[in-house]
Scaffold this motif. Sequence first.
Motif, short mmCIF file in Angstrom:
data_model
loop_
_atom_site.label_atom_id
_atom_site.label_comp_id
_atom_site.label_asym_id
_atom_site.label_seq_id
_atom_site.Cartn_x
_atom_site.Cartn_y
_atom_site.Cartn_z
N PHE A 153 0.83 -1.20 0.00
CA PHE A 153 0.00 0.00 0.00
C PHE A 153 0.87 1.25 0.00
O PHE A 153 0.63 2.21 -0.74
N TRP A 154 1.91 1.25 0.82
CA TRP A 154 2.84 2.37 0.82
C TRP A 154 3.57 2.46 -0.52
O TRP A 154 3.70 3.54 -1.11
N LEU A 155 4.04 1.33 -1.02
CA LEU A 155 4.81 1.34 -2.27
C LEU A 155 4.00 1.88 -3.44
O LEU A 155 4.49 2.72 -4.21
N THR A 156 2.77 1.43 -3.58
CA THR A 156 2.00 1.86 -4.75
C THR A 156 1.49 3.29 -4.61
O THR A 156 1.31 3.99 -5.61
N ARG A 157 1.29 3.76 -3.38
CA ARG A 157 0.90 5.17 -3.22
C ARG A 157 2.07 6.10 -3.50
O ARG A 157 1.87 7.21 -4.02
N VAL A 158 3.28 5.67 -3.20
CA VAL A 158 4.45 6.51 -3.43
C VAL A 158 4.96 6.39 -4.87
O VAL A 158 5.27 7.39 -5.51
N VAL A 223 -7.79 1.62 2.15
CA VAL A 223 -7.44 1.18 0.80
C VAL A 223 -8.61 1.44 -0.15
O VAL A 223 -8.42 1.96 -1.27
N TYR A 224 -9.82 1.09 0.27
CA TYR A 224 -11.00 1.35 -0.56
C TYR A 224 -11.14 2.84 -0.86
O TYR A 224 -11.45 3.24 -1.99
N MET A 225 -10.92 3.67 0.17
CA MET A 225 -11.01 5.11 -0.03
C MET A 225 -9.98 5.59 -1.05
O MET A 225 -10.29 6.40 -1.93
N GLN A 226 -8.77 5.08 -0.95
CA GLN A 226 -7.72 5.47 -1.90
C GLN A 226 -8.10 5.03 -3.31
O GLN A 226 -7.88 5.77 -4.28
N MET A 227 -8.65 3.85 -3.45
CA MET A 227 -9.02 3.33 -4.77
C MET A 227 -10.15 4.12 -5.40
O MET A 227 -10.27 4.18 -6.63
N ALA A 228 -10.98 4.73 -4.58
CA ALA A 228 -12.10 5.52 -5.11
C ALA A 228 -11.61 6.78 -5.82
O ALA A 228 -12.31 7.34 -6.67
N LYS A 233 -9.80 5.64 -9.56
CA LYS A 233 -11.10 6.32 -9.66
C LYS A 233 -12.26 5.34 -9.72
O LYS A 233 -13.20 5.51 -10.50
N ASP A 234 -12.21 4.33 -8.87
CA ASP A 234 -13.28 3.34 -8.77
C ASP A 234 -14.27 3.80 -7.69
O ASP A 234 -14.12 3.46 -6.52
N GLN A 235 -15.24 4.58 -8.07
CA GLN A 235 -16.12 5.20 -7.09
C GLN A 235 -17.03 4.21 -6.38
O GLN A 235 -17.64 4.56 -5.36
N SER A 236 -17.10 2.98 -6.88
CA SER A 236 -17.87 1.96 -6.15
C SER A 236 -17.23 1.66 -4.80
O SER A 236 -17.90 1.12 -3.90
N LYS A 237 -15.98 2.02 -4.65
CA LYS A 237 -15.27 1.73 -3.40
C LYS A 237 -15.67 2.67 -2.27
O LYS A 237 -15.38 2.39 -1.11
N TYR A 238 -16.33 3.78 -2.57
CA TYR A 238 -16.75 4.68 -1.50
C TYR A 238 -17.71 3.98 -0.54
O TYR A 238 -17.56 4.06 0.69
N ALA A 239 -18.70 3.30 -1.09
CA ALA A 239 -19.68 2.61 -0.25
C ALA A 239 -19.01 1.52 0.58
O ALA A 239 -19.36 1.30 1.75
N MET A 240 -18.05 0.84 -0.01
CA MET A 240 -17.33 -0.21 0.71
C MET A 240 -16.50 0.37 1.85
O MET A 240 -16.42 -0.19 2.94
N THR A 449 -3.46 13.82 -3.36
CA THR A 449 -3.24 13.12 -4.62
C THR A 449 -4.49 12.37 -5.07
O THR A 449 -4.87 12.45 -6.25
N ARG A 450 -5.13 11.67 -4.16
CA ARG A 450 -6.30 10.88 -4.59
C ARG A 450 -7.44 11.76 -5.05
O ARG A 450 -8.24 11.38 -5.91
#
Length: 492
Positions: A153-158, A223-228, A233-240, A449-450
């Motif tokens: 998670f750290w690696l891919t965000r950086v 992680v879901y929040m970051q993916m949203a 930009k997977d906005q389905s992850k907000y609900a998750m 960034t997100r």
Amino acid sequence: MKSYIYKIVLFTTILASVVSCSDFLEEDLSGQLTSDGGALNTETGLTAALVGTYAQMTRNWIRGYGNASVRAVTMGSDDITTHKASNKADFRAFDQFVVVSQNGRLPQIWRGAYKSIQGSNNIIANYETAEGSQTVINQIAGEAFFLRAYNYFWLTRVWGKVPLVLQTHVFNEEDLDIETSPIADIYDQIISDLNQAITLLGNSKPEPGRANKGTAKAVLAKVYMQMAGWPLKDQSKYAMAASLAKEVIDNQSTYGFGLMDNFIDLWPSATINNDGNKEEVFALNFVGTQGYNSNSLYGNAARPSDEGGWDDYFSELTFFNNFPDQVRKDNTFYTELADGTPWPDFSVGRPYYKKFQGNALTWRNAISHPLERFAELYFIFAEAQIVTTGNETDADALEAVNKIVRRANGLPLNTPDPTVDYTSLSVAQLIQEKAWEFAGEPVRWFDLTRLELVEEANADKHPDDLQPLGPVTEYFMPIPANEILANPNLGN
């Protein structure tokens, strides 16, 4: 033969002797542990391997998250900056968006993450056939899955696209020329590992600084929040994110989590050392008496040179000036030297972060480093809930943020107060409130960034602060030069 991606991954995992207040870290674990010869076929061997896996994240000057490099890589945000001259060129590069692959602050995090991943892979490959208490073995394996996910998670965000290596316990010639993996594939692995961790982990932390089921769930919500947001930009992850964050909040007593009543009690001082407090969802523990395992992010790095500190990082002016006057501000910033000198007269003309100064002028701190705080889960829930429902007056979302706001003002957490409570809350307001709560912590940059707000945030810089010299739309860092030298495929 080319060197492997993190150099000594083809060798055995080296476990140094570690000393700590925690029984988990007090064992003498010197030696080499691999699956060869059955060293990882027992509960004892897996325990030793797990100690080494955590330890790779705390080798302060060599690898991991134990020095100011974790502030450097997030210095493109608007809450933190560094000295305009001195020996801080590597730091300035991040604040000015001119980072190159030779930057000396990049390798520490890269090496620490991949060495911890190596240790995790070793455990994951062996736990199913190990002998001993199944409960203990499951906990160890759950922590290994968690640590592998957390480091990726750290690696891919950086860095964005990075090599996805899951089999470092065996030699594979093809791995010597491994290429980076798509970001979506990395997140798929992170989710898979965190779900496996949730299945295996117990509800309680065996020791402070270790992960439990609630830790894995809280990080998965993040992680879901970051993916949203960007780049997936997977906005389905907000609900998750909203659902999982709420689940952990509602069951906080089960996992030993909670909000501290007073903001000041989160941070060490001359009279307070609250390591292992209930707001630490995930924190790294350090030895302090040994140079290679000290929290050198705190102490000297965060103190002014006027008093013998290193001037590694401190607050940007606009951010400090806009920060609401409240108890939280008083306990976030260091604005007056011991001799009474006010911050405008400091040698750098900036306030410092009091909460990271520790209890002594030293880099050999044994203070824990909270990478994940429970307060962030309230913000994750509130933001995801507001975005999902489209309702800026959602009662649950408002109350989640208002708890933090009341504490910031020195008020009781759970008692509504119309003088400070939000009655409606936009995402922009929430993100700003979150910036104040997590000022200087590795949170603001990843939010900017997100949400693709880096350019906007940097447009409001004070004229006397460091200004961008490169494109503020470039969020990912270059892979360290020594890794590309060892494997040119990483530069593609």
